[in-house]
Write a protein that holds these residues in place. Sequence first.
Motif, PDB file in Angstrom:
ATOM      1  N   ASN A  17     -73.054   5.192  82.705  1.00 22.13           N
ATOM      2  CA  ASN A  17     -73.519   4.434  83.865  1.00 22.13           C
ATOM      3  C   ASN A  17     -73.270   2.937  83.769  1.00 22.13           C
ATOM      4  O   ASN A  17     -73.336   2.229  84.773  1.00 22.13           O
ATOM      5  N   ASN A  18     -73.025   2.440  82.562  1.00 20.89           N
ATOM      6  CA  ASN A  18     -72.799   1.001  82.410  1.00 20.89           C
ATOM      7  C   ASN A  18     -71.330   0.623  82.499  1.00 20.89           C
ATOM      8  O   ASN A  18     -70.964  -0.520  82.221  1.00 20.89           O
ATOM      9  N   ARG A  19     -70.478   1.550  82.883  1.00 20.29           N
ATOM     10  CA  ARG A  19     -69.051   1.281  82.959  1.00 20.29           C
ATOM     11  C   ARG A  19     -68.593   1.254  84.414  1.00 20.29           C
ATOM     12  O   ARG A  19     -69.070   2.021  85.252  1.00 20.29           O
ATOM     13  N   SER A  20     -67.631   0.398  84.706  1.00 18.83           N
ATOM     14  CA  SER A  20     -67.029   0.340  86.043  1.00 18.83           C
ATOM     15  C   SER A  20     -65.628   0.938  86.044  1.00 18.83           C
ATOM     16  O   SER A  20     -64.963   0.948  87.082  1.00 18.83           O
ATOM     17  N   THR A  21     -65.190   1.405  84.898  1.00 19.45           N
ATOM     18  CA  THR A  21     -63.854   1.974  84.774  1.00 19.45           C
ATOM     19  C   THR A  21     -63.935   3.314  84.049  1.00 19.45           C
ATOM     20  O   THR A  21     -64.960   3.693  83.481  1.00 19.45           O
ATOM     21  N   GLY A  22     -62.841   4.013  84.065  1.00 21.78           N
ATOM     22  CA  GLY A  22     -62.629   5.192  83.248  1.00 21.78           C
ATOM     23  C   GLY A  22     -61.261   5.080  82.613  1.00 21.78           C
ATOM     24  O   GLY A  22     -60.538   4.088  82.830  1.00 21.78           O
ATOM     25  N   ARG A  23     -60.897   6.060  81.827  1.00 23.95           N
ATOM     26  CA  ARG A  23     -59.594   6.036  81.172  1.00 23.95           C
ATOM     27  C   ARG A  23     -58.820   7.305  81.497  1.00 23.95           C
ATOM     28  O   ARG A  23     -59.396   8.367  81.675  1.00 23.95           O
ATOM     29  N   MET A  24     -57.518   7.157  81.552  1.00 24.96           N
ATOM     30  CA  MET A  24     -56.626   8.293  81.794  1.00 24.96           C
ATOM     31  C   MET A  24     -55.645   8.412  80.648  1.00 24.96           C
ATOM     32  O   MET A  24     -55.097   7.400  80.176  1.00 24.96           O
ATOM     33  N   VAL A  25     -55.436   9.655  80.219  1.00 26.47           N
ATOM     34  CA  VAL A  25     -54.468   9.956  79.171  1.00 26.47           C
ATOM     35  C   VAL A  25     -53.416  10.888  79.766  1.00 26.47           C
ATOM     36  O   VAL A  25     -53.737  12.002  80.189  1.00 26.47           O
ATOM     37  N   LEU A  26     -52.205  10.431  79.823  1.00 30.54           N
ATOM     38  CA  LEU A  26     -51.074  11.236  80.287  1.00 30.54           C
ATOM     39  C   LEU A  26     -50.292  11.683  79.061  1.00 30.54           C
ATOM     40  O   LEU A  26     -49.798  10.851  78.286  1.00 30.54           O
ATOM     41  N   ALA A  27     -50.198  12.997  78.848  1.00 33.09           N
ATOM     42  CA  ALA A  27     -49.556  13.509  77.637  1.00 33.09           C
ATOM     43  C   ALA A  27     -48.037  13.364  77.691  1.00 33.09           C
ATOM     44  O   ALA A  27     -47.413  12.908  76.722  1.00 33.09           O
ATOM     45  N   ASP A  28     -47.430  13.763  78.817  1.00 34.62           N
ATOM     46  CA  ASP A  28     -45.970  13.735  78.890  1.00 34.62           C
ATOM     47  C   ASP A  28     -45.541  13.669  80.341  1.00 34.62           C
ATOM     48  O   ASP A  28     -45.625  14.655  81.063  1.00 34.62           O
ATOM     49  N   VAL A  29     -45.081  12.524  80.768  1.00 33.29           N
ATOM     50  CA  VAL A  29     -44.719  12.318  82.160  1.00 33.29           C
ATOM     51  C   VAL A  29     -43.539  13.189  82.570  1.00 33.29           C
ATOM     52  O   VAL A  29     -43.325  13.438  83.763  1.00 33.29           O
ATOM     53  N   TYR A  30     -42.772  13.684  81.613  1.00 35.90           N
ATOM     54  CA  TYR A  30     -41.592  14.497  81.933  1.00 35.90           C
ATOM     55  C   TYR A  30     -41.934  15.968  82.106  1.00 35.90           C
ATOM     56  O   TYR A  30     -41.066  16.771  82.470  1.00 35.90           O
ATOM     57  N   SER A  31     -43.171  16.342  81.835  1.00 24.37           N
ATOM     58  CA  SER A  31     -43.597  17.727  81.966  1.00 24.37           C
ATOM     59  C   SER A  31     -44.198  17.930  83.345  1.00 24.37           C
ATOM     60  O   SER A  31     -45.129  17.223  83.735  1.00 24.37           O
ATOM     61  N   GLY A  32     -43.670  18.880  84.093  1.00 29.82           N
ATOM     62  CA  GLY A  32     -44.214  19.112  85.423  1.00 29.82           C
ATOM     63  C   GLY A  32     -43.280  19.902  86.292  1.00 29.82           C
ATOM     64  O   GLY A  32     -42.215  20.357  85.867  1.00 29.82           O
ATOM     65  N   ARG A  33     -43.686  20.056  87.545  1.00 30.12           N
ATOM     66  CA  ARG A  33     -42.906  20.823  88.506  1.00 30.12           C
ATOM     67  C   ARG A  33     -42.059  19.903  89.386  1.00 30.12           C
ATOM     68  O   ARG A  33     -42.466  18.784  89.694  1.00 30.12           O
ATOM     69  N   ASN A  34     -40.918  20.405  89.796  1.00 31.40           N
ATOM     70  CA  ASN A  34     -40.013  19.670  90.680  1.00 31.40           C
ATOM     71  C   ASN A  34     -39.597  18.339  90.058  1.00 31.40           C
ATOM     72  O   ASN A  34     -39.598  17.300  90.705  1.00 31.40           O
ATOM     73  N   MET A  35     -39.216  18.389  88.779  1.00 34.08           N
ATOM     74  CA  MET A  35     -38.812  17.184  88.037  1.00 34.08           C
ATOM     75  C   MET A  35     -37.333  17.231  87.674  1.00 34.08           C
ATOM     76  O   MET A  35     -36.890  16.535  86.759  1.00 34.08           O
ATOM     77  N   GLU A  36     -36.547  18.037  88.371  1.00 34.34           N
ATOM     78  CA  GLU A  36     -35.147  18.242  88.041  1.00 34.34           C
ATOM     79  C   GLU A  36     -34.365  16.929  88.086  1.00 34.34           C
ATOM     80  O   GLU A  36     -34.546  16.111  88.978  1.00 34.34           O
ATOM     81  N   GLY A  37     -33.493  16.760  87.108  1.00 37.39           N
ATOM     82  CA  GLY A  37     -32.604  15.607  87.076  1.00 37.39           C
ATOM     83  C   GLY A  37     -33.171  14.387  86.387  1.00 37.39           C
ATOM     84  O   GLY A  37     -32.480  13.368  86.271  1.00 37.39           O
TER      85      GLY A  37
END
Length: 844
Positions: free
Chosen positions: A393-413
Amino acid sequence: MVEARAHSDKVCIRPGTVLLPVIVLFCLLAVSSGANDGASGRLSPAAEQLFRGGKGSGHLAELGAEHVVFATRLSYDDPHWYANIGYYCDDENKKAYAGNGKPDESKLYTLNTRTGQVRVLLDAKGGSIRDPHVHYDGRTILFSYRQAAADYYNLYEIQADGTKLRRITQGPYDDFEATYLPTDDIVFVSTRSKRWVGCWMTQVGTMFRCDRDGKNISPLSFNLEHDNTPAVLHDGRIVYTRWEYVDRSQVGYHQLWAMNPDGTDVTAYFGNQQHYPLYIDAKAIPGSDELLLIDSPGHGRSDHRGHVCTINAKYGPDNRRGYHRITPKAAFNDPWPIDNDHFLVASYKQILLGTRSGELTPILTYRGNANIHEPIPLVGRPREKVLADRTENNRSTGRMVLADVYSGRNMEGIQRGQIKKLLVLEALPKPVNFSGGMDLTSWLGTFMLERILGTVPVEEDGSAYFEVPAGRPILFVTLDANDMSVKRMQSFTNVAPGEVLGCVGCHEHRTLTPASTKGNALMAVRRPPNKIEPFRGLPDVLDFRRHIQPILSEHCAACHSYQEPQGHVVLTEDLGVSWSISYYTLLATGQVADGRNGFGNQKPRTIGSSASELMRKIDGSHYGVTVTPKQWRTIWLWLESGAPYAGTYAALRNEKDQARQGLMYPVFASHVLNQRCRQCHAPGKKAAPLPLIMSEKEQRELRQKLQTAPHERIVRENDYRFSAHVLLNTSRAEHSPLLLGPLPKAAGGWGSCPYQFGGTDDPDYRILLATIRKHKEQLDRVPRFGMPGFKPNRQYVREMKRFGVLSREFNLSRDPIDVFETDQRYWKLFWCRPDTAGKWAYLE
């Protein structure tokens, strides 16, 4: 306690009574739905005719559901599933809720399935009751109640015997679709989110949480559009319907999502990659991993009506193997699972007992004007798993961890090592809205403005670790080494205060886990989280006329003016019918690549800077045109934030302004155009069709030929030049291409039409010029957006006062207003501020 009285009236019905055909039932309406017989406490003979029992009642009792609670209420006029609360934006006296301002026939009832007795727990007496939900104790009923003299639904509780009616929430907001959590807190949908539907004229409801007494209200969802029908899963998470469209179609994406009860770990549950239908009213089936819910066809139907179906997400969040339709007809609403095979469901004036095999047995039929809603057994049930709170409750932010930006759908090329940064954007809510389209926010592109927050780095292994502001809808664009867009997120995510949210990759399959790093930690998490690096000295919300047009005027207008329209392109600052002509022209000639109101998860390098030809026009390769680094970055920011026209929602036009500005169209079906232009531009002729001379029937036929809908942006080579948005100049009427094309060059025209005027003294020229000037004068009576003296409409001011952005004393005719700054103050209401007493300014 409140003044409203609870009732204990009963009406006896005979279990097993043969049902009359529905068409007869609709005609046999009771004379009075709530008349009492004085001291006896029983309903009058007329009221006893309101219900007729069905043969399934006894079977329902054998299943352990001896009592069922349900509500009746009138329908509402709007065809949308969500437009049943509050008032319409254009007219606060036009109500959207059940009955649309007329007295409702709403009551809260219980049915004894063994005796056939129907009992009135609460008569709303012209008000409205909706969304009853039964507590774990099987006796307490939570529901939404709008009293007859009020315009808002608030939450109430009542006991199954009709006693202890108490109010839980208060305030000028609609609180509805509530459910108990296993902690006894309440999750509900509410218009406390203070925003309007981006493509309609009604208010948005998003999810909140409060305690049993309605205190400690806090937001769980930060959606720009509706959340609906939250329910608790066996594992303790909340499943709900989330409607949202970030640079994609507004009518197709309203599927199932899940989150923890503290608002953390928001994730797609089922269907987010599917365009249609609406999945709503999902409930966990006892003893099963499946959900029972409604599949409401297309963009969804009023009263959540659709097919009863089941969904099992074990095959993946978009795999239709997990979908099973139970009812062929889309005529049902509010299903409630009794066990693994049986369920209750409403259908207009009936309650039915259903099975997985599709058998439907009537339980009860209502014969009044209203319909039956939300039948639920009055049965106790075990509490679901309680999940630990992960917020700080004392925070105004959170954190995001992205493991691998190249992993996913429709990422051809996309090759490893190409992505260097993430551009972080914030989607911004609307304080008003008046139509089903984008209006002046864009031309058939984005519905919402987006704030540029800045960039964060992506490591060589594709990982990223960074802070983001809590409670705000965030989306990303991956960027290459030259800051060109690679892949765009067409949805949004968010973090709760203090949350650490992880994801596998870009549009990744939600059933995936990060690939093994062979004992090595992700490169990004070897150091503290990055902070977003802003673009200092540059606007964070872009407006075309303020930020882009000055660059075009400096570098482009010399060759693209009315005097010298190279390539048939004009990029001056003149206004057209709705947008500026230069804005419309850039999009119509394919210089800008935005979401185009199409499908989500589009292919790499098809949206934004990398796909926009405009970026190639300012790099020196287009006749040596170069811009300053600041100008280059400004155009880049505009493209990556959806290429909006108006950078303020104050530009959105109410119904009166839309009608007034739409008068440009019909007047040009005149003898001048018909005699001159139909020879070349009538449907079926060799030249491109000219909409100004086409009847509505001819325009419909052209659309059918092109297989397009009215909301789709269709650009065919050279056709844009014959649009009214290009032909009519409402800043300088004499520069309208409708006049310049047939005007000989010697007379100052373009001479591009084979049927030319004799000069500026030609009677036909004078008629058209006078017509354009007349309507320009009419438009100019009230300065439009983009003109000096522009002021927002009264509805914008009304809502900004209601939200506390403008003071109650503000007077539009007397007091100055900076609409861009006013929008910014509105958006800051939603910032998390833990150092203040209220933490969330919009809830104070």
